[in-house]
Each structure stands twice: as C-alpha cells, then as structure tokens.
Design a protein around this motif. Structure first.
Motif: not given
Length: 196
Positions: A162-183
């Motif tokens: 569903y769209p909600l599944d991919v929206s939350v997945g995208a948000l989770v990935g974006a947070v991890w991507g930002m976190g790894v970049y900051l580390l």
C-alpha cells in the motif's frame, strides 16, 4: 474518511488507474532486487571509484553496504515482525457502510502475496541509499531520489504494498541514510582533528 480509506484509494489509483502496457513491462524490472543492487548501488560504486579514487571509494562503498544491511534488517526483522499488516492481495477491509470489500479490481503480480506488508523493504533500502549518496554527491540527488520514487511506486503498481507501506519505508530508510552519513562525517572529522 480515515487514513486507511485514503490508503486504499491511493492504492487503487497507483495500482490500476495509471496502468499502461509499458508500465506492466517496466515495473517488475525496476522492482527487481538485482536491478536495485546493480543500478543504484553498483553504478554509484563504479562512479565513485572512477571519480574520487580507490581509497575514498571503498570507504563510501563500505558505508553503503552497512547502510543496506541496517535498513533491510531493521525493516524486516524489527518493524515487519511486530506490525502484522497483510499485503494488499491478502487484505480485506470494511467501507463506511459496513460492507466487507476486497480489492478485487486490482492487479497483483505473482510473488507479491506472501509475507508482511508494513513497511516496504524496497522503499527503505532505496531511500536509505538515495539519502546517503545524495548527501555525499548533491549533483546526483535528482537521479537518486527519482530512482527511489519509481521503485517505491513499482511496489504499489505490482500490488505488493500500500502507499502507506512505502511512505513509512521511505521515511525509515531516509532516517538511516542520514544517520550513516552523519556517522561517516563524524568519523572523518575526528580523524582530521587527530592528524592536525
């Protein structure tokens, strides 16, 4: 109208209203894990090796691999394991009149019916990579985010999420991507301070 009603309506729109024979051919290919790893990750690894030199390239590639493992495992082992939402092909819901409805007019590609639906691993993985690489290489941001959006759409188009599944997945990935970049940035900062 609740959030799930909106989710179902958006699902129908992205799954069938915009259907086209070209998309029927294209979406399964862009959604393939092999394509994701080859085009998004492998392509950028080669670009970095060519553009930046081997040492910095391997550090970036290692960060990308660790990020991919983190988003994939966190989404699959933690979130999906504790949020039991069926995939669209196995879902039913009640409309506002109390009638029991199935998504019978939707398209479900073979192989999109098993497992949990929330959130989308594909969206989590691709948006994690997109955010990380786009922060490192801002000139490539449009390509990276465009690729991630199309992959997320493909999961709805194929009936896997569903769209909600991919929206939350995208948000989770974006947070991890930002976190790894900051580390990564913090590690480089500490190394520069030690050497100065």
């Amino acid at each position: 109208m609740g959030i799930l009603d909106i989710d179902y309506q958006l699902f129908r729109f992205f799954n069938r209203t915009v259907a086209h024979p070209f998309l029927d051919w294209f979406m399964p290919r862009i959604s393939s894990s092999t394509v994701l790893l080859t085009i998004l990750f492998g392509g950028f690894a080669l670009y970095i090796v060519w553009k930046r030199g081997r040492r910095i390239a391997w550090i970036h590639v290692l960060c990308g691999i660790l990020l991919f493992a983190a988003t994939d495992l966190f989404t699959f082992r933690v979130l999906k394991a504790h949020i039991p939402r069926n995939r669209p092909a196995n879902s039913a819901y009640f409309d506002n009149t109390g009638q029991h409805l199935f998504l019978s007019d939707s398209f479900f590609r073979r192989g999109t019916m098993g497992g949990a639906s929330f959130p989308s691993n594909h969206a989590s993985n691709t948006f994690g990579q997109a955010v990380f690489w786009a922060l490192l290489y801002p000139k490539a941001a449009l390509y990276l985010y465009g690729f991630a959006v199309v992959v997320a759409w493909s999961r709805i188009y194929l009936g896997a999420h569903y769209p909600l599944d991919v929206s939350v997945g995208a948000l989770v990935g974006a947070v991890w991507g930002m976190g790894v970049y900051l580390l990564y940035g913090f590690g480089r900062y500490k190394k520069q301070n030690r050497s100065s």
